[in-house]
Design an enzyme around this catalytic site. Sequence first.
Site, PDB file in Angstrom:
ATOM      1  N   CYS A 179      -5.986   2.256   5.589  1.00 16.54           N
ATOM      2  CA  CYS A 179      -6.661   1.048   6.057  1.00 16.54           C
ATOM      3  C   CYS A 179      -6.051   0.637   7.407  1.00 16.54           C
ATOM      4  O   CYS A 179      -5.025   1.178   7.826  1.00 16.54           O
ATOM      5  CB  CYS A 179      -6.497  -0.071   5.031  1.00 16.54           C
ATOM      6  SG  CYS A 179      -4.834  -0.781   4.985  1.00 16.54           S
ATOM      7  N   CYS A 228      -2.295  -0.130   7.249  1.00 13.58           N
ATOM      8  CA  CYS A 228      -1.453   1.063   7.108  1.00 13.58           C
ATOM      9  C   CYS A 228      -1.402   1.860   8.406  1.00 13.58           C
ATOM     10  O   CYS A 228      -0.356   2.395   8.774  1.00 13.58           O
ATOM     11  CB  CYS A 228      -1.946   1.919   5.947  1.00 13.58           C
ATOM     12  SG  CYS A 228      -1.725   1.099   4.353  1.00 13.58           S
ATOM     13  N   GLU A 288       1.000   3.917   1.829  1.00 11.19           N
ATOM     14  CA  GLU A 288       1.516   4.316   3.134  1.00 11.19           C
ATOM     15  C   GLU A 288       2.674   3.424   3.565  1.00 11.19           C
ATOM     16  O   GLU A 288       3.678   3.903   4.088  1.00 11.19           O
ATOM     17  CB  GLU A 288       0.399   4.269   4.186  1.00 11.19           C
ATOM     18  CG  GLU A 288      -0.778   5.184   3.893  1.00 11.19           C
ATOM     19  CD  GLU A 288      -1.861   4.555   3.032  1.00 11.19           C
ATOM     20  OE1 GLU A 288      -2.997   5.057   3.063  1.00 11.19           O
ATOM     21  OE2 GLU A 288      -1.594   3.565   2.316  1.00 11.19           O
ATOM     22  N   HIS A 303       0.856  -1.190   0.000  1.00  6.78           N
ATOM     23  CA  HIS A 303       0.000   0.000   0.000  1.00  6.78           C
ATOM     24  C   HIS A 303       0.894   1.242   0.000  1.00  6.78           C
ATOM     25  O   HIS A 303       2.049   1.193   0.428  1.00  6.78           O
ATOM     26  CB  HIS A 303      -0.892   0.012   1.237  1.00  6.78           C
ATOM     27  CG  HIS A 303      -1.966  -1.021   1.214  1.00  6.78           C
ATOM     28  ND1 HIS A 303      -3.104  -0.909   1.985  1.00  6.78           N
ATOM     29  CD2 HIS A 303      -2.082  -2.187   0.532  1.00  6.78           C
ATOM     30  CE1 HIS A 303      -3.880  -1.966   1.777  1.00  6.78           C
ATOM     31  NE2 HIS A 303      -3.277  -2.754   0.898  1.00  6.78           N
TER      32      HIS A 303
END
Length: 164
Positions: free
Chosen positions: A86, A89, A58, A56
Site C-alpha cells: 500500500c 508501506c 512490510e 503491515h
Amino acid sequence: MSTTVPAEQFLARSIQLATANVLNSGGPFGAVIVTAAGQAFDGVNRVTATNDPTAHAEVTAIRKACSELGTFDLRGATLYASCEPCPMCLASALWARVECVIFAADRNDAASVGFDDAVFYEYFENKQRELLMPVAKLELEDPQAPSILEPFNTWNALDSRIDY
C-alpha cells in the site's frame, strides 16, 4: 538480491508467512526484507492482532531488519511482499532506502477479498482528496506561539544530529 537464494524463494516465503499469519489472528500479508549481504528478516501483518493500523507486514519486516541491524538505512535491500504494498508501506520502504520491491498478488487481488486500498492510491492523484481526509496548513497567529521553523533550526544547529 541474495546470490544464494533465488528471489522466487523469498517471494514464496512471504506467501507462506502470510498464510500462517491468518491462522495466528493476523492479516493475510507477509513480507521479507533481504539485505545486500543476504540477511533475511520476516514480517507479518498484525494490524488487528495488536490494534496498530501501521503494523503491515512490510512495515514490521522493515522495523525488524532495522532494529536487528542497528540502522535505519536498508540501502541495497530488497523487500519481498505477498501482496502489492500500500502507499504507507511503499513510503516506509522509500524512507528505509530499500532498493527494490517485489510482490506476488496485486491490489486487485486484495480488493477481491475486501482489502480495497484503491482509495489510498487514488488519494495522491485526486484533486478532491480533501473529501477523503482534509490535510491543511494552519498559520499560528499568536505572537507567543513558537516559530514553525524552530524544530528545523534546532535540528540544523545540533552538532550531534544524525542525518537521514
